[in-house]
Design a protein around this motif. Structure first.
Motif, PDB file in Angstrom:
ATOM      1  N   ASN A   1       1.312   3.321  -1.140  1.00 48.49           N
ATOM      2  CA  ASN A   1      -0.131   3.505  -1.340  1.00 48.49           C
ATOM      3  C   ASN A   1      -0.638   4.849  -0.834  1.00 48.49           C
ATOM      4  O   ASN A   1      -1.784   5.217  -1.083  1.00 48.49           O
ATOM      5  CB  ASN A   1      -0.919   2.380  -0.662  1.00 48.49           C
ATOM      6  N   ILE A   2       0.200   5.580  -0.073  1.00 44.28           N
ATOM      7  CA  ILE A   2      -0.205   6.891   0.439  1.00 44.28           C
ATOM      8  C   ILE A   2       0.891   7.886   0.065  1.00 44.28           C
ATOM      9  O   ILE A   2       1.868   8.058   0.782  1.00 44.28           O
ATOM     10  CB  ILE A   2      -0.400   6.870   1.966  1.00 44.28           C
ATOM     11  N   GLN A   3       0.723   8.517  -1.058  1.00 48.37           N
ATOM     12  CA  GLN A   3       1.723   9.438  -1.573  1.00 48.37           C
ATOM     13  C   GLN A   3       1.402  10.882  -1.173  1.00 48.37           C
ATOM     14  O   GLN A   3       0.247  11.292  -1.142  1.00 48.37           O
ATOM     15  CB  GLN A   3       1.800   9.327  -3.091  1.00 48.37           C
ATOM     16  N   VAL A   4       2.436  11.644  -0.853  1.00 47.52           N
ATOM     17  CA  VAL A   4       2.281  13.040  -0.464  1.00 47.52           C
ATOM     18  C   VAL A   4       2.914  13.931  -1.530  1.00 47.52           C
ATOM     19  O   VAL A   4       4.032  13.668  -1.992  1.00 47.52           O
ATOM     20  CB  VAL A   4       2.944  13.325   0.900  1.00 47.52           C
TER      21      VAL A   4
ATOM     22  N   TRP B   1       8.914   9.425   2.984  1.00 50.51           N
ATOM     23  CA  TRP B   1       7.561   8.916   3.267  1.00 50.51           C
ATOM     24  C   TRP B   1       7.004   8.178   2.049  1.00 50.51           C
ATOM     25  O   TRP B   1       6.477   7.076   2.163  1.00 50.51           O
ATOM     26  CB  TRP B   1       6.630  10.059   3.652  1.00 50.51           C
ATOM     27  N   ASN B   2       7.113   8.790   0.884  1.00 50.94           N
ATOM     28  CA  ASN B   2       6.553   8.191  -0.322  1.00 50.94           C
ATOM     29  C   ASN B   2       7.216   6.853  -0.656  1.00 50.94           C
ATOM     30  O   ASN B   2       6.568   5.933  -1.174  1.00 50.94           O
ATOM     31  CB  ASN B   2       6.693   9.154  -1.504  1.00 50.94           C
ATOM     32  N   LYS B   3       8.512   6.747  -0.352  1.00 52.01           N
ATOM     33  CA  LYS B   3       9.224   5.501  -0.589  1.00 52.01           C
ATOM     34  C   LYS B   3       8.728   4.398   0.342  1.00 52.01           C
ATOM     35  O   LYS B   3       8.571   3.239  -0.065  1.00 52.01           O
ATOM     36  CB  LYS B   3      10.721   5.717  -0.392  1.00 52.01           C
ATOM     37  N   ASP B   4       8.482   4.779   1.606  1.00 49.89           N
ATOM     38  CA  ASP B   4       8.052   3.795   2.601  1.00 49.89           C
ATOM     39  C   ASP B   4       6.553   3.505   2.550  1.00 49.89           C
ATOM     40  O   ASP B   4       6.087   2.513   3.125  1.00 49.89           O
ATOM     41  CB  ASP B   4       8.413   4.281   4.019  1.00 49.89           C
ATOM     42  N   ASN B   5       5.780   4.386   1.916  1.00 48.02           N
ATOM     43  CA  ASN B   5       4.323   4.230   1.878  1.00 48.02           C
ATOM     44  C   ASN B   5       3.808   4.389   0.442  1.00 48.02           C
ATOM     45  O   ASN B   5       3.221   5.416   0.082  1.00 48.02           O
ATOM     46  CB  ASN B   5       3.661   5.269   2.792  1.00 48.02           C
TER      47      ASN B   5
ATOM     48  N   LYS C   1      -6.551  -1.492   2.211  1.00 46.52           N
ATOM     49  CA  LYS C   1      -5.096  -1.545   2.182  1.00 46.52           C
ATOM     50  C   LYS C   1      -4.535  -1.375   0.776  1.00 46.52           C
ATOM     51  O   LYS C   1      -3.414  -0.914   0.605  1.00 46.52           O
ATOM     52  CB  LYS C   1      -4.616  -2.864   2.789  1.00 46.52           C
ATOM     53  N   ASP C   2      -5.297  -1.785  -0.239  1.00 47.45           N
ATOM     54  CA  ASP C   2      -4.788  -1.706  -1.595  1.00 47.45           C
ATOM     55  C   ASP C   2      -5.196  -0.423  -2.309  1.00 47.45           C
ATOM     56  O   ASP C   2      -4.893  -0.233  -3.487  1.00 47.45           O
ATOM     57  CB  ASP C   2      -5.266  -2.908  -2.413  1.00 47.45           C
ATOM     58  N   GLU C   3      -5.888   0.485  -1.609  1.00 42.95           N
ATOM     59  CA  GLU C   3      -6.293   1.743  -2.224  1.00 42.95           C
ATOM     60  C   GLU C   3      -5.135   2.722  -2.206  1.00 42.95           C
ATOM     61  O   GLU C   3      -4.497   2.939  -1.184  1.00 42.95           O
ATOM     62  CB  GLU C   3      -7.487   2.353  -1.482  1.00 42.95           C
ATOM     63  N   LYS C   4      -4.868   3.327  -3.343  1.00 36.22           N
ATOM     64  CA  LYS C   4      -3.791   4.300  -3.439  1.00 36.22           C
ATOM     65  C   LYS C   4      -4.365   5.707  -3.391  1.00 36.22           C
ATOM     66  O   LYS C   4      -5.310   6.016  -4.103  1.00 36.22           O
ATOM     67  CB  LYS C   4      -3.008   4.090  -4.730  1.00 36.22           C
TER      68      LYS C   4
END
Length: 218
Positions: free
Chosen positions: A70-73, A64-68, A36-39
């Motif tokens: 740790n998972i940036q697109v 998406w990037n704002k809401d997630n 969960k803490d992996e970006k």
């Protein structure tokens, strides 16, 4: 083919003849195996239009990037023809610099598959099967394995000359069998009910989608 960056599995679109390779590897997906803490950062190449009044890819990505966090697109728009994009993807795969996700059309999926550019994502795609219509979902499969998910779909229409049809004594076919029978009747009178252009896969694509059929067997 697996490059240094996990590669591509395809998304597709009925309306844009270039829609998406969707690729996920262990280091770039949101599976239960990812801490969960992996970006992570997912790269996405597309050919979607970005004209005024449209929903822009960059706006969707920003949300998406704002809401997630740790998972940036990171999205990149390819300004060119579908075939040129496929050439670039092939080059990038060989160089180990391919995007995690990319956009290709339903009609181009067999080509990029044949070139070894796609990653098998059958297990991941199965989790989202109920989110899509059977036809588009099946068109992301080759040889019983999934290589992506549909990105969007849209209507395909058939225009015809009603007066000419009346002269030929034919009606608009509604099934594949009716199409074949009507085409034979029309050909016997020296006419053609439709044309199949060398650079246009829409007819084949719509037929396969409507029948929920796969592209081909390997």
């Amino acid at each position: 083919m697996v490059a240094k960056k996990r590669l591509l599995a395809g998304l597709a679109s009925l309306t844009v003849m270039g829609i998406a390779l969707a690729g996920c590897g262990p280091s770039t997906n949101n599976s239960s195996n990812t801490p969960k803490d992996e970006k992570v950062t997912i790269t996405y190449m597309h050919r979607l239009p970005d004209k005024k009044g449209m929903t822009l890819v960059n706006d969707i990505v920003a949300k998406w990037n704002k809401d997630n966090p740790n998972i940036q697109v990171k999205a990149t728009k390819f300004d060119g023809a579908a075939q040129d994009m496929i050439k670039k993807l092939a080059t990038d795969v060989k160089a180990g610099a391919a995007p995690d996700l990319a956009q290709v059309g339903y009609a181009e999926l067999p080509e990029v598959f044949s070139q070894g550019l796609l990653q098998d994502v059958t297990e991941e795609a199965a989790k989202y099967k109920d989110h899509f219509a059977e036809g588009p979902f099946s068109m992301m499969q080759i040889g019983g394995k999934a290589y992506g998910l549909p990105q969007d779909t849209g209507p395909l229409t058939y225009f015809y000359n009603a007066k000419e049809f009346e002269k030929l004594g034919i009606t608009v076919p509604k099934t594949a069998d009716e199409l074949i029978a009507t085409a034979k009747k029309t050909a016997a009178q020296g006419k053609y009910i439709m044309t199949f252009q060398p650079d246009e896969g829409m007819m084949t694509m719509s037929g396969a989608s409507g029948a929920s059929g796969a592209w081909y067997k390997t």
